[in-house]
Design a protein around this motif. Structure first.
Motif, PDB file in Angstrom:
ATOM      1  N   LYS A   1      -2.285  48.764  49.152  1.00 24.42           N
ATOM      2  CA  LYS A   1      -2.090  47.316  49.076  1.00 24.42           C
ATOM      3  C   LYS A   1      -1.621  46.767  50.424  1.00 24.42           C
ATOM      4  N   TYR A   2      -0.697  47.490  51.059  1.00 20.30           N
ATOM      5  CA  TYR A   2      -0.207  47.078  52.379  1.00 20.30           C
ATOM      6  C   TYR A   2      -1.354  47.015  53.383  1.00 20.30           C
ATOM      7  N   THR A   3      -2.131  48.093  53.399  1.00 21.32           N
ATOM      8  CA  THR A   3      -3.234  48.173  54.368  1.00 21.32           C
ATOM      9  C   THR A   3      -4.246  47.056  54.136  1.00 21.32           C
ATOM     10  N   GLN A   4      -4.604  46.845  52.876  1.00 16.88           N
ATOM     11  CA  GLN A   4      -5.557  45.776  52.550  1.00 16.88           C
ATOM     12  C   GLN A   4      -5.039  44.416  52.992  1.00 16.88           C
TER      13      GLN A   4
ATOM     14  N   GLN B   1      -5.487  39.551  56.205  1.00 17.34           N
ATOM     15  CA  GLN B   1      -4.773  38.323  56.533  1.00 17.34           C
ATOM     16  C   GLN B   1      -5.533  37.523  57.585  1.00 17.34           C
ATOM     17  N   GLN B   2      -5.622  36.231  57.332  1.00 13.92           N
ATOM     18  CA  GLN B   2      -6.399  35.353  58.196  1.00 13.92           C
ATOM     19  C   GLN B   2      -5.745  35.180  59.558  1.00 13.92           C
TER      20      GLN B   2
ATOM     21  N   MET C   1       6.324  41.501  52.667  1.00 14.07           N
ATOM     22  CA  MET C   1       5.019  41.845  52.116  1.00 14.07           C
ATOM     23  C   MET C   1       4.987  41.511  50.622  1.00 14.07           C
ATOM     24  N   PRO C   2       4.017  40.717  50.179  1.00 16.09           N
ATOM     25  CA  PRO C   2       3.949  40.345  48.757  1.00 16.09           C
ATOM     26  C   PRO C   2       3.371  41.471  47.899  1.00 16.09           C
ATOM     27  N   VAL C   3       3.942  42.654  48.060  1.00 13.67           N
ATOM     28  CA  VAL C   3       3.452  43.859  47.382  1.00 13.67           C
ATOM     29  C   VAL C   3       4.615  44.468  46.613  1.00 13.67           C
ATOM     30  N   TYR C   4       4.321  44.956  45.418  1.00 10.16           N
ATOM     31  CA  TYR C   4       5.365  45.544  44.585  1.00 10.16           C
ATOM     32  C   TYR C   4       5.786  46.909  45.114  1.00 10.16           C
TER      33      TYR C   4
ATOM     34  N   PRO D   1      -3.941  53.070  60.026  1.00 13.19           N
ATOM     35  CA  PRO D   1      -3.633  51.990  60.980  1.00 13.19           C
ATOM     36  C   PRO D   1      -4.701  50.897  60.971  1.00 13.19           C
ATOM     37  N   VAL D   2      -4.259  49.679  61.136  1.00 12.91           N
ATOM     38  CA  VAL D   2      -5.145  48.510  61.215  1.00 12.91           C
ATOM     39  C   VAL D   2      -5.280  48.137  62.683  1.00 12.91           C
TER      40      VAL D   2
END
Length: 570
Positions: free
Chosen positions: A122-125, A130-131, A160-163, A250-251
């Motif tokens: 989820k973090y990676t996605q 993100q725009q 981060m809006p991730v649980y 990594p992104v």
């Protein structure tokens, strides 16, 4: 689960301690009637107070009795175990733990690294999609999330809006086993606090410490594996600081930074400003070294830190390098983005200058020099303590230097008001203290050098030396001060505990002079009596002498008269 009862204090002897306040990063503890109390709405559940409390006064929420009832009812109970358990227990495979927990009634035991694998995806996605690049802060650590929400609410938009691992795993397990009861086994208690969020939750949460105590009742405990280690799963790296970043693919163009330790996190959060560090993803862990430094782990650590770090690395990365294929590959559930709240840490009316000044004065702080900022009360500065007093979180009496000075001043007032003389001497026979009466007698204004000087300079010290030499409790004597022309009656008391001699004295010059006068009068009376007796004896002797002569003459006359009569008769 209601988080308001997760952590509380029991009544304890915490007077003049304040270690919990000193170590609380958000000062979410108040003192009322000299008893510490958690301010639940401000607590971030970092467990610092648990670690430092010398009275062991902290009481944690305990789900074990309820879990035992569920197991006894025959329901299927699944344990989701945080990957820090490898470091905590030192087992090579989760199979060892599963065997033990099944004996305790659990139906199934699963590695919560499954939830970590879904979370990191989820973090990676999110970072990929993100725009516009903006600074992002990990939201896996509940302590960090609560810290930002309460202390730095302007930074919640960067979370981060991730649980979390626990939440992600709960969603997955609920889908797979809808009838099962879920129990999360955690290295800390902070995960209990996210129960108010709307997403699917674990039914119960227990800590490693609670699990360890529970397992003490099991006859056959799990043993350390001696064979080959179990499967390697990269997401287990989330148990250590920086591990989430290593587990994530990594992104491109994204920068990564890991921060651990609550004070370091606070410092970084304080430095962060909008518009800066846009291309950074910051992984934050409130505990030093990450989850393996969690309160429940660190308080009962069975492995050395180095061994714990090695264990996690070996079971996460086979060759010491991240292999994204060797991990749990779960289908990431479609769940809405996580939302965060912005809370004012110290709600209430604004503090007026008059209030602030009044409390400072109550604490004996009238000038800048009076503000010692010693931290003994638990607050970094006297001004922070004054604010806490106004907010009802602290008491004026918590200012130990002020209260000590106040007590000393009060004691000095009482001592100075004593009609008797008091001199305190240490075991080196040096003068430590003199009350006003003693100062007046020995003219301390002229002899300021006397304090700290040998007591022999002002009075005879033979009895004091004798007291220490023979370890005597008390000595009474009377001495004469030639310079002051005073007679002093002394009572010397041996204070062994503080290695002091208390010399309580009374000026008995008047009594001695009266006694001298009385003795002189008595001596004069004796002399007068002797003189009178001597005079009386002299008179008696003279009378006796006269009487003796008269008697002799009378005898002669009578004899002559007798002879004359006799001759006439013849």
């Amino acid at each position: 689960m209601n988080h308001t009862s997760i952590l509380q204090f029991r009544t304890a002897n915490c007077k003049n301690c304040y270690k919990c306040i000193r170590n609380c990063p958000v000062k979410a503890i108040k003192v009322t009637n000299q008893q510490a109390q958690i301010i639940e709405e401000q607590c971030i559940l970092c467990e610092k107070c648990i670690a430092v409390c010398p009275q062991h006064a902290k009481v944690e929420h305990n789900d074990i009795p309820d879990i035992q009832k569920v197991i006894a009812s025959g329901k299927k109970v699944i344990a989701s175990v945080h990957p820090a358990y490898f470091a905590r227990y030192g087992w090579k495979s989760i199979d060892d733990l599963e065997q033990c927990l099944k004996k305790m009634g659990f139906w199934k035991v699963v590695d919560a690294a499954e939830g970590a694998a879904m979370m990191k995806e989820k973090y990676t996605q999110f970072l990929k999609n993100q725009q516009q690049k903006t600074m992002r802060i990990s939201s896996n650590c509940p302590v960090v999330v609560r810290l930002i929400e309460k202390k730095y609410p302007h930074l919640t938009e960067h979370l981060m809006p991730v649980y979390s691992i626990k939440q992600m795993h709960a969603v997955y397990l609920k889908e797979q086993y809808p009838d099962a009861v879920l129990v999360y086994i955690s290295p800390c208690i902070s995960v209990m606090a996210d129960a108010e969020e709307g997403q699917a939750q674990m039914d119960y949460v227990i800590t490693f410490r609670e699990l360890n105590n529970w397992m003490k009742d099991v006859s056959e405990k799990p043993k350390r594996s001696t064979g080959e280690k179990g499967e390697v799963y990269l997401s287990r790296m989330t148990a250590v600081s920086g591990g989430l970043i290593q587990a994530m693919q990594p992104v491109e163009g994204q920068k990564y930074l890991a921060v651990d330790g609550i004070e370091q996190c606070k410092k970084i959060l304080k430095e962060l400003k909008t518009g800066e560090y846009e291309d950074y993803f910051i992984e934050m862990n409130a505990c030093t070294n990450g989850c393996i430094g969690g309160g429940s782990y660190s308080l009962n650590q069975e492995k050395k830190l180095l061994d714990a770090l090695i264990a996690i690395k070996e079971l996460s990365m086979e060759d010491g390098e991240p292999d994204y294929q060797k991990d749990y590959h779960m289908e990431v559930p479609e769940i809405p983005e996580r939302r965060f709240i912005q809370e004012e840490l110290y709600p209430g009316k604004a503090i007026t200058k008059e209030q602030f000044t009044h409390v400072l004065h109550e604490m004996g702080k009238y000038t800048k020099e009076d503000e010692l900022n010693c931290g003994a009360c638990g607050y970094d500065t006297c001004r922070a303590k004054a604010i806490a007093v106004i907010q009802g979180k602290a008491e004026v009496s918590m200012c130990i230097p002020y209260m000590r000075e106040k007590q000393e001043n009060y004691a000095n007032i009482i001592i100075d008001a004593m009609p008797g003389l008091l001199v305190t001497i240490d075991y080196d026979f040096n003068i430590i203290q003199m009350n006003k009466a003693a100062q007046d007698l020995f003219d301390i204004s002229r002899k300021k050098h006397l304090l700290g000087k040998p007591v022999g300079e002002i009075m005879d010290d033979y009895s004091m030396i004798n007291m220490i030499a023979f370890n005597r409790e008390i000595i009474q004597d009377c001495i004469y001060l030639g310079e002051q022309k005073r007679y002093i009656e002394r009572v010397l008391t041996n204070d062994r505990k503080n290695k002091l001699i208390l010399c309580i004295m009374k000026d008995v010059t008047k009594e001695k002079e009266r006694e001298k006068r009385e003795n002189r009068a008595k001596a004069d009376a004796v002399r007068m009596a002797d003189k009178l007796a001597e005079e009386q004896l002299r008179i008696v002797h003279e009378i006796a002498s006269l009487l003796g002569e008269t008697a002799a003459d009378t005898k002669v006359v009578i004899e002559e008269l007798k002879q004359t009569i006799l001759q006439e008769i013849k």
